[in-house]
Design an enzyme around this catalytic site. Sequence first.
Site, PDB file in Angstrom:
ATOM      1  N   LYS B  82      -6.704  -8.153  -0.108  1.00 17.83           N
ATOM      2  CA  LYS B  82      -5.899  -7.788   1.055  1.00 17.83           C
ATOM      3  C   LYS B  82      -6.865  -7.354   2.159  1.00 17.83           C
ATOM      4  O   LYS B  82      -7.881  -6.690   1.873  1.00 17.83           O
ATOM      5  CB  LYS B  82      -4.966  -6.649   0.655  1.00 17.83           C
ATOM      6  CG  LYS B  82      -3.985  -6.181   1.716  1.00 17.83           C
ATOM      7  CD  LYS B  82      -3.102  -5.083   1.134  1.00 17.83           C
ATOM      8  CE  LYS B  82      -2.034  -4.634   2.104  1.00 17.83           C
ATOM      9  NZ  LYS B  82      -1.138  -3.602   1.523  1.00 17.83           N
ATOM     10  N   SER B 157       3.609  -4.483   1.820  1.00 15.81           N
ATOM     11  CA  SER B 157       2.762  -5.023   2.861  1.00 15.81           C
ATOM     12  C   SER B 157       1.737  -6.046   2.367  1.00 15.81           C
ATOM     13  O   SER B 157       1.164  -6.773   3.151  1.00 15.81           O
ATOM     14  CB  SER B 157       2.003  -3.880   3.541  1.00 15.81           C
ATOM     15  OG  SER B 157       1.183  -3.198   2.619  1.00 15.81           O
ATOM     16  N   SER B 181       4.074  -1.439  -1.786  1.00 14.28           N
ATOM     17  CA  SER B 181       3.464  -2.624  -1.175  1.00 14.28           C
ATOM     18  C   SER B 181       2.759  -3.579  -2.123  1.00 14.28           C
ATOM     19  O   SER B 181       2.371  -4.673  -1.716  1.00 14.28           O
ATOM     20  CB  SER B 181       2.486  -2.195  -0.074  1.00 14.28           C
ATOM     21  OG  SER B 181       3.197  -1.730   1.042  1.00 14.28           O
TER      22      SER B 181
END
Lengths: 67, 470
Positions: B82, B157, B181
Amino acid sequence: MDVKSGLSREVFLNRAGAAGLNTDDPHMEALYAHLQRVLPSLQAIWELDVTDAEPVTPLISGKEGAR
Amino acid sequence: MNSIEICYFSVGQLGRLIRRKKLSPVEVVEAHLQRIESLEPTLNSFLTLLSDEAMRAARKAEREIRAGQYRGPLHGIPFALKDLYYVKGIRNTSGTKIFDTFVPSYDSTVAARFKQAGAILLGKLNMHPLAYGPTGENMDYGPMHNPWNPELITGGSSGGSGSAVAAGQCPLAMGSDTGGSIRIPGALCGIVGFKPTYGRLSRYGVVPLAWSQDHAGPMARTVEDCALTMNALAGYDPKDATSLNVSLPNFVSGLNRGVEGLRIGVIKEFFDGPIDPEVKEVVTTAIGRLRKLGARVSEISWPMVRYAMAIASTIQMVEATACHNQLIRVHGHELDSVVRLRLESGFFIPATDYVQSQRARTVFYNQSLEVFKKVDLLAGPTLPVTAFKIGTTEKRVDNQVMNVIPLLTQYTRPFNLNGFPAITVPCGFSGEGLPVGLQLAGRPFDETSVLRAAHAYEQATEWHRKQPPL
């Protein structure tokens, strides 16, 4: 004074200014409306009995969790 | 074997083939780079692709393995991060153009430990800006698209992590989880997402959102792959003030112990609120499967869980605003409009509310421990819904219209608030062919029980073998 959030427009603008936000920005309307929606939902925290509870982090450094 | 087959091998399978020299890291990386190239126009999972660097690393891994210098199960395995995990010399956007050209000068501990293990970084993954949102939408770099239906959200996310793993663009990715997330995109994309205990994985060099609720964790297509990743990454890190110096289990060795005798509590409150009837049915069936496998399943009430959203949100809002204080003032107008509103809101939470929430968090933590005196694990839906259209802000569920942020985070947040380990594992599909996730949570530092039960369920079912129709 807004009944739901308890945040009047005057207080809102004062706090926004103190936080360093540009209170002349048209975006302030959206922020005020957003706060009217969000803040009331957080007030549930005051329904809880926190007698004797201290504000600590959830884990104590270096110790295993309870088993 | 063809390149698509390679892309749908698990980390465990790839590792075993690489170790036996039946497959070369070069072949593995090439296959994944091809897959990324062909699917990126549809999915938009990656923000930075490191093709040349990955190929160089693959050739190096191949040389080392041929020379008998095998480092372990992640050696030669491609993965992606990420875009909030710092990697020295590689730009780190945190999902916003404000940081479009920012290049960190050091490695996050997670990136450093992957390097040590010989894993190969394919690139940095798209994400909800600043990790502040559960849908995986991003106006700067474009939304992430769900591999099961690209018109739908991935969840966030860590949306790029979810889509890339589900689509076979990489077998393993790292996400971060402050309110769900990792588990939200894990459930919506039909993969496994694991949030270990707070303090178990280092967050050094990971861009924070809300310090006291941020967790790092792996996302993969099997539970074994998450366990293998934990073995490589876990361990005390003095560079992270919240890293805990606790005993370190082998996360893989107990996976096959089954669930016989494990006491699993089904959280009553998670089925009381608005929940899609299809999701409810799929998750209920999955819990029934755990019972058939030998678990002692019972319903359990956790009354205070209803307050987790208000407590966790108050703390998160204040910490996120404090964390990005300067950014808001200087660059607020450049931020995604919803992220901007959420960040600015923290300025309006009184200090007394923050302290009340921290006190309530203590009560919540203690009640969580009480719940776990009666059971070994908790089970329930990861989410009350399946993926929905990109751009949706409110959704009707059970005749109740809800904003998508509380809708998506209501079952995941409690485990950010208490810091207990939790996993989502695929447990079925809706009539429209969309994945549903089963969430299992355990006691602090008892990740092995969570992984063991999730593995037992996974191995008894076929859901993890399904591939999206790309």
